[in-house]
Design a protein around this motif. Structure first.
Motif, PDB file in Angstrom:
ATOM      1  N   ALA A  78       0.816  -1.207   0.000  1.00 38.87           N
ATOM      2  CA  ALA A  78       0.000   0.000   0.000  1.00 38.87           C
ATOM      3  C   ALA A  78       0.849   1.256   0.000  1.00 38.87           C
ATOM      4  O   ALA A  78       0.466   2.286  -0.539  1.00 38.87           O
ATOM      5  CB  ALA A  78      -0.897  -0.004   1.234  1.00 38.87           C
ATOM      6  N   ASN A  87       3.892  -0.927  -7.536  1.00 40.98           N
ATOM      7  CA  ASN A  87       4.095  -1.236  -6.120  1.00 40.98           C
ATOM      8  C   ASN A  87       4.746  -2.597  -5.911  1.00 40.98           C
ATOM      9  O   ASN A  87       5.502  -2.796  -4.991  1.00 40.98           O
ATOM     10  CB  ASN A  87       2.770  -1.152  -5.362  1.00 40.98           C
ATOM     11  CG  ASN A  87       1.729  -2.117  -5.882  1.00 40.98           C
ATOM     12  OD1 ASN A  87       1.946  -2.825  -6.856  1.00 40.98           O
ATOM     13  ND2 ASN A  87       0.587  -2.142  -5.238  1.00 40.98           N
ATOM     14  N   SER A 302      -8.762  -3.067  -6.416  1.00 39.55           N
ATOM     15  CA  SER A 302      -8.148  -2.616  -5.174  1.00 39.55           C
ATOM     16  C   SER A 302      -6.655  -2.371  -5.356  1.00 39.55           C
ATOM     17  O   SER A 302      -6.110  -1.360  -4.901  1.00 39.55           O
ATOM     18  CB  SER A 302      -8.406  -3.666  -4.085  1.00 39.55           C
ATOM     19  OG  SER A 302      -7.638  -3.411  -2.971  1.00 39.55           O
ATOM     20  N   LYS A 303      -5.987  -3.285  -6.050  1.00 39.10           N
ATOM     21  CA  LYS A 303      -4.546  -3.131  -6.292  1.00 39.10           C
ATOM     22  C   LYS A 303      -4.267  -1.784  -6.953  1.00 39.10           C
ATOM     23  O   LYS A 303      -3.325  -1.087  -6.594  1.00 39.10           O
ATOM     24  CB  LYS A 303      -4.052  -4.258  -7.186  1.00 39.10           C
ATOM     25  CG  LYS A 303      -2.634  -4.076  -7.701  1.00 39.10           C
ATOM     26  CD  LYS A 303      -2.329  -5.063  -8.826  1.00 39.10           C
ATOM     27  CE  LYS A 303      -1.018  -4.734  -9.509  1.00 39.10           C
ATOM     28  NZ  LYS A 303       0.147  -5.040  -8.696  1.00 39.10           N
ATOM     29  N   LYS A 306      -5.085   1.476  -4.765  1.00 37.31           N
ATOM     30  CA  LYS A 306      -4.018   1.767  -3.804  1.00 37.31           C
ATOM     31  C   LYS A 306      -2.956   2.662  -4.419  1.00 37.31           C
ATOM     32  O   LYS A 306      -2.284   3.429  -3.734  1.00 37.31           O
ATOM     33  CB  LYS A 306      -3.337   0.463  -3.367  1.00 37.31           C
ATOM     34  CG  LYS A 306      -4.123  -0.428  -2.446  1.00 37.31           C
ATOM     35  CD  LYS A 306      -3.353  -1.747  -2.299  1.00 37.31           C
ATOM     36  CE  LYS A 306      -4.243  -2.845  -1.773  1.00 37.31           C
ATOM     37  NZ  LYS A 306      -3.599  -4.170  -1.942  1.00 37.31           N
TER      38      LYS A 306
END
Ligand code: ZN
Length: 481
Positions: A78, A87, A302-303, A306
């Protein structure tokens, strides 16, 4: 043994799509659904009363990194999106030559799968096994009772940090093809095992870590083995720009040019098409290529949220005729939360409250996943379908009055509402309790594994960074005196 589930809302499949049966009944015998309707007058050996529940086909989670999450994702994923939104480099990459502590099938992989089951998934696509004893992995899938599409991951390049903290692509000639051979052998040995709950899938890493030769050989192997492929593609800005610079094509154009796209292919993420606002490349219609090929897209909202990014957009892909499925990627493995976010993000991107309907995202989590796998016996409750189903408790304060249970599930629900999970007619989660293993012991082991890797961070990060450098705590911590 014949089991009757009665009461509650039943999501039934009519042939054309889902329907809702109020106070319905579902009967399964062995690994198959034998009846879906308003009532069942035959004999049952066991009855589960489900008033207030949604009786849903098990969800299909098409993108889980089961193995990488337990220890490292939460402290890095995150907080570290500083490399053009990549990320994952932050926790996957290590200092060149340095080793991270080994992962364990019993803790890391078991946790990854189980967290996804807890979140409502009965079928899990584990996107490329890496760094594990492969025999233990197959045995784990058998012991857990999940339905899985798995296989060793392979690629030609890995991500490493140099001493200054720059990310580099470290190519190893021949690694992709050698890895493909290992994957083929593992799939030949395990495809169809554990009562056909374990099936193989080919997982070449990413567009920018594989050669065209590796991708072409993967395509041939998929045909020979009769399995599908999932490839991370169009997944970040760096990959988009580097492929464009090297090949004068977008990543999706490149995949089309080398003949890679097709109905057996699932594109992991597929966010950076030419028309994405971050791409700034209004010279191609990548979505038309994907739609024409019949490839599916595994979407993990969601990935990307973030990292401040969105698919542009879920509803646009649907309108182009692209089959969309959902996945959770790293954490949390809550496919119900993922459905909500998929709906909300597309409304935000589209600037319209008229898109992202609960029905659309629920379809993606069930029928879309099944279509991506070429399965007409998953993601639905109908006679002859696999007995993969979940019971979700809607009689809770955060749901309030329930009129449309799919809207309640998507707009208000959570993976923690999943009370019972049945796969292949076997109950894995029974009214909130893990049936097959000691869940509390697993969670203790996960915490211990996390604390161990946090201590080792300076050994595999550049410049001796500690875990606090990489992921500062939310607040100052006062330790016990
Ligand atoms: Zn992934």
């Amino acid at each position: 043994m014949r089991t009757l589930i009665r009461g509650g809302w039943v999501v039934a499949f009519s042939g054309g799509g889902h329907e809702l049966i109020r106070d319905g009944a579902v009967v399964y015998e062995g690994d198959r659904i034998v009846h879906v309707g308003h009532r069942f007058d035959g004999r049952a050996d066991r009855t589960i009363d489900a008033p207030g529940m949604l009786v849903s086909p098990g969800l299909i989670n098409t993108h889980v990194h089961a193995a990488t999450n337990a220890r490292s994702a939460l402290f890095l994923d995150a907080t570290r999106a500083d490399y053009f939104g990549m990320n994952f480099v932050s926790y996957q990459a290590g200092l060149r030559g340095a080793k991270q502590p080994p992962r364990s099938v019993e803790v890391d992989a078991r946790f990854g799968y189980w967290a996804a089951v807890r979140g409502g998934a009965t079928t899990i696509l584990d996107v490329g096994i890496r760094g594990y004893p492969l025999d233990e992995y197959a045995a784990l899938v058998g012991a857990l009772g999940v339905r899985a599409y798995a296989g060793p991951g392979f690629r030609d390049a890995g991500y490493v940090f140099d001493a200054e903290g720059r990310v580099e692509w470290e190519w190893t000639p021949g690694a992709g093809l050698a890895g493909l051979e290992r994957a083929k052998a593992w799939i030949a040995a395990n495809h169809g095992s554990h009562h056909d709950r374990l099936r193989g899938m080919l997982y070449p890493g990413q567009v920018d870590t594989t050669t065209p030769e590796t991708l072409a050989a993967t395509k041939v192997a998929a045909r020979e083995l009769g399995v599908g492929i999932q490839l991370h593609a169009a997944l970040n800005q760096r990959e988009f720009q580097s492929v464009l610079r090297e090949r004068n094509e977008t990543p999706l154009q490149y995949l089309r040019t080398i003949g890679f796209l097709g109905p057996e292919v699932i594109l992991g993420h597929c966010v950076f098409h030419a028309g994405h606002s971050w791409a700034h490349y209004p010279y191609a219609d990548d979505l038309a290529l994907v739609a024409a090929s019949g490839a599916s897209v595994s979407h993990s909202p969601s990935k990307y949220a973030k990292m401040g990014l969105a698919l542009e957009s879920f509803s646009a892909y649907r309108a182009r005729g692209i089959n969309l499925a959902l996945g959770t990627d790293t954490y949390p493995q809550d496919l119900i939360a993922e459905m909500r976010l998929a709906g909300l993000m597309t409304r935000w991107v589209d600037g319209s409250f008229r898109t992202g309907a609960p029905r659309d995202v629920y379809d993606a989590a069930t029928l879309g996943g099944a279509r991506a796998l070429g399965r007409d016996d998953l993601g639905r409750l109908a006679p002859g379908a696999k007995a993969d189903l979940i019971l979700v408790d809607l009689a809770q304060a955060h749901h309030g009055a329930v009129r449309d249970p799919i809207a309640s599930l998507v707009e208000c629900g959570s993976g923690t509402d999943v009370r019972t999970v049945i796969v292949d007619g076997e109950t894995l989660l029974d009214d909130g309790r893990a049936v097959r293993f000691d869940e509390a012991a697993l969670l203790r082991a996960v915490q211990t594994a996390g604390e161990r890797i946090w201590r080792t961070v300076p050994e595999w990060r550049p410049k001796g960074q500690t875990v606090d450098d990489v992921a500062p705590m939310s607040y100052r911590v006062r330790e016990p005196q």
